[in-house]
Design an enzyme around this catalytic site. Sequence first.
Site, PDB file in Angstrom:
ATOM      1  N   GLY A 198       3.033  -1.747  -7.080  1.00  0.00           N
ATOM      2  CA  GLY A 198       2.847  -3.278  -7.368  1.00  0.00           C
ATOM      3  C   GLY A 198       1.456  -3.998  -7.493  1.00  0.00           C
ATOM      4  O   GLY A 198       1.361  -4.865  -7.927  1.00  0.00           O
ATOM      5  N   SER A 199       0.685  -3.552  -6.328  1.00  0.00           N
ATOM      6  CA  SER A 199      -0.908  -4.012  -6.291  1.00  0.00           C
ATOM      7  C   SER A 199      -1.468  -4.076  -7.455  1.00  0.00           C
ATOM      8  O   SER A 199      -1.967  -4.977  -8.013  1.00  0.00           O
ATOM      9  CB  SER A 199      -1.277  -3.432  -5.226  1.00  0.00           C
ATOM     10  OG  SER A 199      -0.728  -3.941  -4.069  1.00  0.00           O
ATOM     11  N   ASN A 248       8.131 -11.026   0.825  1.00  0.00           N
ATOM     12  CA  ASN A 248       8.121  -9.597   1.447  1.00  0.00           C
ATOM     13  C   ASN A 248       8.306  -9.694   2.969  1.00  0.00           C
ATOM     14  O   ASN A 248       8.662  -8.752   3.358  1.00  0.00           O
ATOM     15  CB  ASN A 248       6.872  -8.752   1.107  1.00  0.00           C
ATOM     16  CG  ASN A 248       5.607  -9.448   1.411  1.00  0.00           C
ATOM     17  OD1 ASN A 248       5.301 -10.672   0.988  1.00  0.00           O
ATOM     18  ND2 ASN A 248       4.727  -8.888   2.201  1.00  0.00           N
ATOM     19  N   SER A 293       7.552  -1.832  -7.998  1.00  0.00           N
ATOM     20  CA  SER A 293       6.945  -0.730  -7.432  1.00  0.00           C
ATOM     21  C   SER A 293       8.165   0.084  -7.023  1.00  0.00           C
ATOM     22  O   SER A 293       9.267  -0.209  -6.455  1.00  0.00           O
ATOM     23  CB  SER A 293       6.186  -1.133  -6.115  1.00  0.00           C
ATOM     24  OG  SER A 293       5.693   0.041  -5.388  1.00  0.00           O
ATOM     25  N   GLY A 294       7.964   1.432  -7.415  1.00  0.00           N
ATOM     26  CA  GLY A 294       9.004   2.564  -6.956  1.00  0.00           C
ATOM     27  C   GLY A 294       9.490   2.785  -5.509  1.00  0.00           C
ATOM     28  O   GLY A 294      10.443   3.029  -5.270  1.00  0.00           O
ATOM     29  N   THR A 347      -3.882  10.809 -17.595  1.00  0.00           N
ATOM     30  CA  THR A 347      -2.536  11.653 -17.736  1.00  0.00           C
ATOM     31  C   THR A 347      -1.458  11.169 -16.977  1.00  0.00           C
ATOM     32  O   THR A 347      -1.652  10.819 -15.895  1.00  0.00           O
ATOM     33  CB  THR A 347      -2.959  13.019 -17.442  1.00  0.00           C
ATOM     34  OG1 THR A 347      -4.058  13.365 -18.113  1.00  0.00           O
ATOM     35  CG2 THR A 347      -2.026  14.047 -17.683  1.00  0.00           C
ATOM     36  N   CYS A 351      -2.886  -7.164  13.983  1.00  0.00           N
ATOM     37  CA  CYS A 351      -4.239  -6.968  14.708  1.00  0.00           C
ATOM     38  C   CYS A 351      -5.093  -6.612  13.792  1.00  0.00           C
ATOM     39  O   CYS A 351      -5.199  -4.997  13.499  1.00  0.00           O
ATOM     40  CB  CYS A 351      -3.940  -5.960  15.926  1.00  0.00           C
ATOM     41  SG  CYS A 351      -5.254  -6.062  17.130  1.00  0.00           S
TER      42      CYS A 351
END
Length: 393
Positions: free
Chosen positions: A72-73, A153, A201-202, A239, A326
């Site tokens: 996703g990123s 999220n 994202s998987g 690849t 933190c």
Amino acid sequence: MKRFVYADNAATTQVSKPVLDAMLPYLSEQYGNPSSLYQFGQTAKSAVEHAREQVAAALGAESNEIYFTSGGSESDNWAIKGIAELLAPKGKKHIITTKFEHHAVLHTAQHLEKQGFEITYLDVHSDGLVRVEEVAAAIRPDTALVTIMYANNEIGTIQPIAEIGKLCHEKGVLFHTDAVQAVGQVHINVKEQNIDMLSLSGHKIHAPKGIGALYIRKGIRFKNLIDGGAQERGRRAGTENTASIVGLGVAIENAVKNIDERAQRLTAMRNRLIDGALKIERSRLNGDREKRLPGNINMCFEGVEGESLLLWMDLKGICCSSGSACTSGSLDPSHVLLAIGLPHEIAHGSLRLSLGDYNTEEDVDYILEQLPEIISYLRKMSPFWERIIKENA
């Protein structure tokens, strides 16, 4: 032995057996390079293209609109930076997003600000929802892109994506959505919902980590992500990760196939968890109660630090997450909770539980058994709890 409950499915999910079984041949006997011309390589290529068709079908897209990425990123970065670079020469250097996006979007936006782009960060209000009329008011003649996540999220709120997409198309503005949390949880059709680009994202849907995809509507042409080869139609060289791509195809097909049944089951467990947790004194649910992901519970408990709560839940065998982090010795509350208007002292005491396919009613029972006791224990140790009680007496 203490019970083990995994309730952090928004962070990642386990690879399912059907996905693993589909992947294994491409890690052993079918290890050919998909770019090779001989049959051994073409067998791998066929598997990659079949997975592309599976992803496209799940999104209501065409297979040549799907590009495999590492997650996703990467997809978010590629979409946002790609459009920015494409439209900047035309004088369009304004981007609209929200204050509670994933950092893959927020940090990308901040990077573009340093390059001379202007970013509008929309409010999301106390219910965690974007207002379509505020998106409309923010669009300008120089707006290049609107990027708003499908479902948050942290607090799980589901945005009015179809309405925002329709608005963007009426205004002639491109629309991208980070749908990492939404895929497999809600029905998505990129054509019907006027989505130009979509990231997924998987590892949120029982595929492995390190594989994702970006949907790019046909006709949108921006800079290649990686140069050096003809993979992904020349736009992302390297690849192909055949086994993981195959896994993503199986995972997304299975996720959308059972979407209504899963949503009904998870919503029932989610609501029981919310109702039980709200019985705890001075607790609150974060985000809209109904317009949220089926398995998402995000709550705050006054007088409790999120990290302490998280560690004690872990001691009881419950994996979950806190809305605060933190960092470098400095305790900062979640930017999502601050964006919906929570004061720092309340935002610090947050807890996210995210249920998934392998959770059971017994898991919910165990969480509701342990959570009140942990909250009570932590409050007895907190110097702030007594003050909160006195101030509200």
